[in-house]
Design a protein around this motif. Structure first.
Motif, mmCIF file in Angstrom:
data_model
loop_
_atom_site.group_PDB
_atom_site.id
_atom_site.type_symbol
_atom_site.label_atom_id
_atom_site.label_comp_id
_atom_site.label_asym_id
_atom_site.label_seq_id
_atom_site.Cartn_x
_atom_site.Cartn_y
_atom_site.Cartn_z
ATOM 1 N N CYS A 49 0.861 -1.180 0.000
ATOM 2 C CA CYS A 49 0.000 0.000 0.000
ATOM 3 C C CYS A 49 0.905 1.239 0.000
ATOM 4 C CB CYS A 49 -0.934 -0.011 1.204
ATOM 5 S SG CYS A 49 -0.100 0.237 2.790
ATOM 6 N N ASP A 50 0.311 2.411 -0.177
ATOM 7 C CA ASP A 50 1.092 3.648 -0.242
ATOM 8 C C ASP A 50 1.948 3.847 1.008
ATOM 9 O OD1 ASP A 50 0.063 4.162 -2.718
ATOM 10 O OD2 ASP A 50 -1.371 5.688 -2.047
ATOM 11 N N GLU A 51 1.370 3.563 2.166
ATOM 12 C CA GLU A 51 2.104 3.736 3.420
ATOM 13 C C GLU A 51 3.309 2.791 3.495
ATOM 14 O OE1 GLU A 51 1.027 2.683 7.918
ATOM 15 O OE2 GLU A 51 -0.294 4.229 7.039
ATOM 16 N N LEU B 271 6.042 3.964 1.050
ATOM 17 C CA LEU B 271 6.758 5.099 1.631
ATOM 18 C C LEU B 271 7.726 4.627 2.717
ATOM 19 C CD1 LEU B 271 7.206 8.132 1.711
ATOM 20 C CD2 LEU B 271 5.282 8.306 3.301
#
Length: 162
Positions: free
Chosen positions: A139-141, A144
């Motif tokens: 996921c994006d988190e 990152l």
């Protein structure tokens, strides 16, 4: 953390990542090139390599005029010069790289041909595809967090090296 434990952890990660992305496979990303050959292609594209002086006929016939370039590349990549010389000769024979006369009688140089640039573009596209497939379920988190961790590892190891 004791130094020995850190070394073991780094080695464990290296083995994990090497297996994960297939770096020990015979060739890189289902291509006809090894990891080392791919790196030499990349380096030749990054900047043309200059050979010293004007080579004689025999030196040009046997591509001995690329020996200084092989030595320079070998130093940067921490490889044996004779190994890099074999790779350069192979690339020249395959039409991936060419020896060109320098401007105004200057030293000759080696650079990728259009065929070599296309081969490199295929390698880069395969690498991007494989890494995207590797990370597409994050996921994006998580993406990152992985990016931050990679930057931190790079920073820490660069600092430790100086």
């Amino acid at each position: 953390m004791p130094h020995e434990a850190l070394v073991d952890e780094i080695r464990r990660f290296n083995r994990f990542y090497t297996r994960l992305v297939g770096l020990l496979d015979e060739t890189l990303v289902q291509s006809p090139y090894t990891l080392t050959e791919a790196r030499v292609l990349f380096e030749l594209d990054r900047r043309p390599r200059t050979a010293g002086g004007e080579a004689g006929l025999l030196a040009r016939m046997f591509h001995l005029d690329v020996a200084p370039i092989a030595s320079e590349l070998a130093g940067e990549l921490r490889l044996a010069p004779v190994y890099v010389l074999r790779i350069l000769r192979k690339f020249i024979a395959m039409g991936l790289a060419g020896i060109h006369a320098g401007p105004e009688g200057g030293p000759s140089f080696v650079s990728l041909t259009p065929r070599g640039k296309a081969a490199l573009a295929d390698l880069e596209a395969g690498t991007i595809r494989d890494l995207a497939r590797l990370t597409d379920k994050l996921c994006d988190e998580e993406a990152l967090a992985l990016s931050d961790a990679l930057k931190r590892v790079t920073r820490l190891l660069e600092t430790a090296r100086t």
